[in-house]
Design a protein around this motif. Structure first.
Motif, PDB file in Angstrom:
ATOM      1  N   THR A  82       0.828  -1.206   0.000  1.00 43.57           N
ATOM      2  CA  THR A  82       0.000   0.000   0.000  1.00 43.57           C
ATOM      3  C   THR A  82       0.866   1.260   0.000  1.00 43.57           C
ATOM      4  N   ALA A 134      -6.410  -1.414  -6.010  1.00 45.25           N
ATOM      5  CA  ALA A 134      -7.506  -0.861  -5.215  1.00 45.25           C
ATOM      6  C   ALA A 134      -7.183   0.554  -4.770  1.00 45.25           C
ATOM      7  N   GLY A 136      -8.675   3.287  -1.662  1.00 43.71           N
ATOM      8  CA  GLY A 136      -9.546   3.302  -0.495  1.00 43.71           C
ATOM      9  C   GLY A 136      -9.314   4.500   0.391  1.00 43.71           C
ATOM     10  N   LYS A 148     -13.278   1.745   7.099  1.00 47.58           N
ATOM     11  CA  LYS A 148     -12.466   1.521   5.897  1.00 47.58           C
ATOM     12  C   LYS A 148     -13.398   1.335   4.707  1.00 47.58           C
ATOM     13  N   GLU A 150     -13.307   0.795   0.341  1.00 51.66           N
ATOM     14  CA  GLU A 150     -12.369   0.444  -0.723  1.00 51.66           C
ATOM     15  C   GLU A 150     -13.115   0.038  -1.984  1.00 51.66           C
TER      16      GLU A 150
END
Length: 191
Positions: A82, A134, A136, A148, A150
């Protein structure tokens, strides 16, 4: 249904099934994290199917009415990387990359046309690879937990006993909760 009888054809529908996801991320640097993701997703169909005749393989039968079927149910384990452009803020946006393996079950014909010698179209030994991208947003409720959200795109490369290679492309939107273990640990060390 008698093969000479012209039955009714119902338009099939294909719908996403339940999706579940668990992420574990370790903050390696302020803006970069590594970890893993365990995910399960599925694809449901309501449709009629072609069945080989019990006496003669030259005759095929079609289901009288559509039935609900699970076409695909996959379990994957992926590596997670990430990037958080605004770390340590109330709104923590991120971009994630995932790559790993998938095992799956479901129903599939071996080709475009049903195999008249196959009595079932259940998938056997379904395996493959999965890659995904992804974006998010983590929204903190406090120092320890938050919400969270996403949106992700996945490309799966599948193979099974019935077929050599097929791809499954999917989009997912997820919402859930997260815990910040490093903040919890620092709080416990203060006491």
């Amino acid at each position: 249904v008698n093969p000479s009888f012209r039955g009714f054809y119902f338009q099939p529908s294909y719908n996403p099934g339940m999706a579940r996801q668990f992420d574990f991320e370790y903050g390696w640097k302020d803006k970069i994290g590594f970890g893993f993701t365990v995910m399960q997703n599925s694809l449901e169909a309501v449709r009629q199917d072609v069945i080989a005749g019990p006496v003669s393989y030259n005759k095929e039968y079609v289901d009288l009415s559509p039935r609900k079927r699970t076409l695909y149910k996959g379990n994957s384990m992926t590596f997670l990387a990430t990037f958080h452009p605004l770390p340590k803020t109330f709104f923590d946006p991120y971009v994630a990359f995932r790559a790993g393996i998938v095992g799956f079950t479901g129903e599939a014909h071996s080709g475009v046309f049903p195999d008249r010698y196959a009595y079932t179209n259940k998938v056997n030994n379904g395996i493959g690879g999965i890659v995904g991208l992804a974006g998010g947003l983590n929204m903190y409720f406090g120092r320890y937990t938050g919400l969270k959200t996403e949106v992700a795109y996945y490309n799966e490369y599948l193979k099974a006993d019935q077929f050599s290679t097929r791809t499954l492309n999917s989009y997912q939107a997820m919402i859930g909760f997260f815990l910040n273990f490093s903040n919890i640990q620092s709080r416990l060390e203060e006491q």
